[in-house]
Design a protein around this motif. Sequence first.
Motif, short mmCIF file in Angstrom:
data_model
loop_
_atom_site.label_atom_id
_atom_site.label_comp_id
_atom_site.label_asym_id
_atom_site.label_seq_id
_atom_site.Cartn_x
_atom_site.Cartn_y
_atom_site.Cartn_z
N MET A 1 25.50 33.61 37.89
CA MET A 1 26.65 33.35 38.75
C MET A 1 27.80 32.77 37.91
N THR A 2 29.01 32.99 38.40
CA THR A 2 30.19 32.51 37.70
C THR A 2 31.23 32.05 38.71
N LEU A 3 32.01 31.05 38.37
CA LEU A 3 33.06 30.57 39.26
C LEU A 3 34.23 31.56 39.26
N ALA A 4 34.83 31.76 40.45
CA ALA A 4 35.94 32.70 40.57
C ALA A 4 36.85 32.26 41.71
N LEU A 5 38.09 32.76 41.66
CA LEU A 5 39.05 32.55 42.73
C LEU A 5 38.99 33.76 43.65
N VAL A 6 38.57 33.57 44.88
CA VAL A 6 38.37 34.69 45.79
C VAL A 6 39.18 34.50 47.07
N THR A 7 39.37 35.59 47.78
CA THR A 7 40.01 35.56 49.09
C THR A 7 39.44 36.68 49.93
N GLU A 8 39.68 36.61 51.23
CA GLU A 8 39.31 37.67 52.15
C GLU A 8 40.60 38.39 52.56
N PRO A 9 40.90 39.53 51.96
CA PRO A 9 42.16 40.22 52.29
C PRO A 9 42.31 40.44 53.80
N GLY A 10 43.52 40.17 54.28
CA GLY A 10 43.78 40.30 55.71
C GLY A 10 43.56 39.02 56.48
N ARG A 11 43.03 38.00 55.82
CA ARG A 11 42.76 36.72 56.49
C ARG A 11 43.43 35.59 55.69
N ALA A 12 44.51 35.06 56.23
CA ALA A 12 45.22 33.96 55.57
C ALA A 12 44.36 32.71 55.55
N GLY A 13 44.52 31.90 54.51
CA GLY A 13 43.82 30.63 54.43
C GLY A 13 42.39 30.73 53.96
N THR A 14 41.99 31.87 53.40
CA THR A 14 40.59 32.02 52.95
C THR A 14 40.45 31.93 51.44
N THR A 15 41.54 31.75 50.71
CA THR A 15 41.48 31.69 49.26
C THR A 15 40.79 30.40 48.82
N ARG A 16 39.85 30.52 47.90
CA ARG A 16 39.07 29.37 47.46
C ARG A 16 38.38 29.69 46.14
N VAL A 17 37.91 28.64 45.46
CA VAL A 17 37.10 28.79 44.26
C VAL A 17 35.63 28.69 44.66
N THR A 18 34.85 29.68 44.27
CA THR A 18 33.44 29.70 44.64
C THR A 18 32.66 30.48 43.59
N GLU A 19 31.35 30.47 43.70
CA GLU A 19 30.52 31.22 42.78
C GLU A 19 30.37 32.66 43.25
N VAL A 20 30.42 33.58 42.30
CA VAL A 20 30.21 35.00 42.59
C VAL A 20 29.19 35.54 41.59
N ALA A 21 28.62 36.69 41.92
CA ALA A 21 27.62 37.30 41.05
C ALA A 21 28.26 37.79 39.76
N ASP A 22 27.49 37.74 38.68
CA ASP A 22 27.97 38.25 37.40
C ASP A 22 28.21 39.76 37.49
N GLU A 23 29.18 40.26 36.71
CA GLU A 23 29.46 41.69 36.68
C GLU A 23 28.49 42.39 35.75
N ARG A 24 28.26 43.66 36.01
CA ARG A 24 27.39 44.48 35.16
C ARG A 24 28.01 44.60 33.77
N ALA A 25 27.19 44.43 32.72
CA ALA A 25 27.71 44.41 31.35
C ALA A 25 27.40 45.66 30.55
N GLU A 26 26.52 46.54 31.06
CA GLU A 26 26.15 47.73 30.28
C GLU A 26 27.36 48.62 30.01
N GLY A 27 27.56 48.94 28.74
CA GLY A 27 28.66 49.82 28.37
C GLY A 27 30.03 49.19 28.45
N LYS A 28 30.09 47.89 28.64
CA LYS A 28 31.38 47.22 28.80
C LYS A 28 31.52 46.05 27.83
N VAL A 29 32.75 45.61 27.67
CA VAL A 29 33.06 44.47 26.80
C VAL A 29 33.06 43.21 27.65
N VAL A 30 32.36 42.18 27.17
CA VAL A 30 32.35 40.90 27.87
C VAL A 30 33.56 40.08 27.41
#
Length: 354
Positions: A1-30
């Motif tokens: 898990m990693t900390l991120a700034l997230v929001t729920e598009p279409g819903r005001a007042g939902t922006t917050r810092v929370t944990e989200v799942a790590d992104e897939r790393a295969e074939g990509k640059v970290v």
Amino acid sequence: MTLALVTEPGRAGTTRVTEVADERAEGKVVVRPLEIGVCGTDREISHGLFGAPPEHERELVLGHEALGVVERDGYGFSRGDLVTATVRRPCGHCAACDGDSPDSCLTGEYSERGITRLHGFARELVTEDPGELIPIPASLGPLGVLAEPASVCARAIRHARAIGGRQAWGPRRALVIGAGAVGMLATYLLRLGGVEVWTAALEPEGGSRAQLAEASGARYLSTSVTPLAAVREDVGGFDLVIEAAGNAQVMAETLGLLGRNGVACVLGIDPRDQTVGVDGRVLALDMIVQNRVLFGSVNAQRQDWEAAVAGLDAARARWPGALDEFVGLRVPLDRFREAFDHRGSKATLVLSDA
């Protein structure tokens, strides 16, 4: 898990810092994001006015103006390399996207990091397709966070030159309306190209915006004192006008500020429900007889990103210290509300030290 700034598009007042799942790393640059720029698009998404989460998800990780550092060697990159990344990604089934021009997508089904159907960069770690990464020279350093808005300006100028180049034309005099990050970056890129530039905004003459424009050799004028039409009369019309203030009425009036064969580009966004007016003679006579053009521009493709990064580094060398003034507020991720409330100069979210 990693900390991120997230929001729920279409819903005001939902922006917050929370944990989200790590992104897939295969074939990509970290990549470890260092700094994320904040702009009006981020604010609109946070206010529930814009944006879309990835398919089958409710939340969107924000952040599309990124500066990061590569965490691991691979795919042509080395640990410690500074990078940024493109924002818009192809729809996969139109001629423009197939031709590496997602900025001109014909279907509107593109995705955009941190904006539309694709998570953004405001998180502790991201993984990215190596083909979407843009190297940032060490000499540019933290100023690489300006690459995304600069790429938008570079694309606008490239398109303006392509349109003007359909006939005998050369942008000798340009007017940039708006002295925010986009307007000021457009000013600096045009000055690097040897164009005589007037930068116009509401801020008073002698203020910080005026000083920043004048540091590049541009002329600053306060529209609260001097009407744009009066300036147009003084210079005999502009070869190029870039509107970056986000005012629909001003956008319409750019046609009247042009000289013969002039080109006006609209970069600002004004979503208000309103009716604007334009002088009939300007629209139905001058525009035709004098070959004037008004067009809109958005986003950028790889060549624009590369031109923007090169332009930023050249501006840093030519006008030492000036680019540092573009960023007026740097705060950590958990103080994102301060960055969203900041107006005038660029605000950024600092996630990590280099």
